[in-house]
Design a protein around this motif. Sequence first.
Motif, PDB file in Angstrom:
ATOM      1  N   SER A 160       9.915  -7.787 -10.036  1.00 13.32           N
ATOM      2  CA  SER A 160       9.431  -8.825 -10.949  1.00 13.32           C
ATOM      3  C   SER A 160       9.761  -8.474 -12.401  1.00 13.32           C
ATOM      4  O   SER A 160      10.109  -9.349 -13.193  1.00 13.32           O
ATOM      5  CB  SER A 160       7.928  -9.043 -10.775  1.00 13.32           C
ATOM      6  N   HIS A 189      12.806  -9.720   2.999  1.00 13.36           N
ATOM      7  CA  HIS A 189      12.628 -10.766   1.990  1.00 13.36           C
ATOM      8  C   HIS A 189      13.536 -10.588   0.769  1.00 13.36           C
ATOM      9  O   HIS A 189      13.571 -11.462  -0.097  1.00 13.36           O
ATOM     10  CB  HIS A 189      11.166 -10.801   1.525  1.00 13.36           C
ATOM     11  N   GLU A 211       8.505 -13.486  -9.992  1.00 17.28           N
ATOM     12  CA  GLU A 211       7.803 -13.097  -8.770  1.00 17.28           C
ATOM     13  C   GLU A 211       8.660 -12.125  -7.963  1.00 17.28           C
ATOM     14  O   GLU A 211       9.875 -12.292  -7.866  1.00 17.28           O
ATOM     15  CB  GLU A 211       7.493 -14.313  -7.900  1.00 17.28           C
ATOM     16  N   ARG A 213       8.401 -11.295  -4.231  1.00 17.92           N
ATOM     17  CA  ARG A 213       7.711 -11.737  -3.013  1.00 17.92           C
ATOM     18  C   ARG A 213       8.058 -10.803  -1.861  1.00 17.92           C
ATOM     19  O   ARG A 213       8.887 -11.131  -1.025  1.00 17.92           O
ATOM     20  CB  ARG A 213       8.096 -13.187  -2.713  1.00 17.92           C
ATOM     21  N   GLU A 214       7.464  -9.626  -1.875  1.00  8.09           N
ATOM     22  CA  GLU A 214       7.718  -8.604  -0.848  1.00  8.09           C
ATOM     23  C   GLU A 214       9.198  -8.203  -0.819  1.00  8.09           C
ATOM     24  O   GLU A 214       9.733  -7.876   0.232  1.00  8.09           O
ATOM     25  CB  GLU A 214       7.305  -9.091   0.540  1.00  8.09           C
ATOM     26  N   TRP A 221       3.185  -7.991  -3.296  1.00  5.25           N
ATOM     27  CA  TRP A 221       3.586  -9.138  -4.134  1.00  5.25           C
ATOM     28  C   TRP A 221       3.357  -8.756  -5.586  1.00  5.25           C
ATOM     29  O   TRP A 221       2.325  -8.165  -5.935  1.00  5.25           O
ATOM     30  CB  TRP A 221       2.738 -10.355  -3.772  1.00  5.25           C
ATOM     31  N   MET A 244      -0.496  -8.042  -0.054  1.00  6.63           N
ATOM     32  CA  MET A 244      -0.575  -9.441   0.333  1.00  6.63           C
ATOM     33  C   MET A 244      -1.970  -9.841   0.813  1.00  6.63           C
ATOM     34  O   MET A 244      -2.438 -10.946   0.529  1.00  6.63           O
ATOM     35  CB  MET A 244       0.452  -9.733   1.427  1.00  6.63           C
ATOM     36  N   ARG A 247      -4.181 -10.873  -2.132  1.00  7.00           N
ATOM     37  CA  ARG A 247      -3.673 -11.839  -3.098  1.00  7.00           C
ATOM     38  C   ARG A 247      -4.534 -13.098  -3.115  1.00  7.00           C
ATOM     39  O   ARG A 247      -4.764 -13.740  -2.098  1.00  7.00           O
ATOM     40  CB  ARG A 247      -2.226 -12.198  -2.759  1.00  7.00           C
TER      41      ARG A 247
END
Length: 276
Positions: A160, A189, A211, A213-214, A221, A244, A247
Amino acid sequence: MSTTDSPASPQPGDARSVAGTAAFSKFIAVLQLIADAGTPPNIAKLVAASGYPRPTVHRIVAALQAEGLVAAVGGGGGGGGNTFALGPRLVNLASRSWERSDLRIAAVDALMELRNTTSETVHLAVPSDGAMVYIEKLESPHAVRMASRIGTRVALTSSSVGKAWLATLTPAEREPLLAQAPRVRFTEHTMTDLGAIRDEIELTAQRGYAEDREENEQSIWCYGAAILGADGRAVGCVSVSMPMFRREEDAQRSYIEPLLAACRTIAARLGPVCVR
């Protein structure tokens, strides 16, 4: 010797002007391989990664150990001998540098507030040689935490903080970095398609945050945003990361708004703020 036979005078910045530069470069190369390794490497792995002869690597590692820059941390298994990690002297030198960093000093209060608001792990990162490196980390108060540490390097295209930093660059600045970036598939991912990565960076630029995302670590995350100077250029990036299962559904309120507020606060402490 005549003037025409004389060797060219070393110029400033010319590696030939410094005796021992080639040997020093080898020391730095081996030290960087140890620093970047996911798990502590043994001599055989360092030989394979560096391309240097085994006696040369042995000599370099021994010298680095003698100066406290590298430490043996156990057997490599399978007859591989000792494995090596960064030594206490190097870690101490790095820590002193980061502690005196203007960015880190300006950021510490805002980072603490962000960690306390979100109850999740917070990182401060800066660009370094085609990657991002964490110069500060505040742990989540929860039992399940991130495996990262100060000094960890993360990829530009899957983290990120990396995406947030890339999104502040002009296309002319960004494209060479994207072309050279190793697009490693850390998890199922992770995006490795260059077109998809470009689209992700554009989306990041539009919404003002990134982001992960994994993409760097399974089941983790992260949200990241850039700290912008008055000229609109990033001086560093901040992320908030969580497993996760923890979250919150309302990510905007729980993570993104506090993250962007922290970046604005840090920018204000550094000087005039550029509001996006």
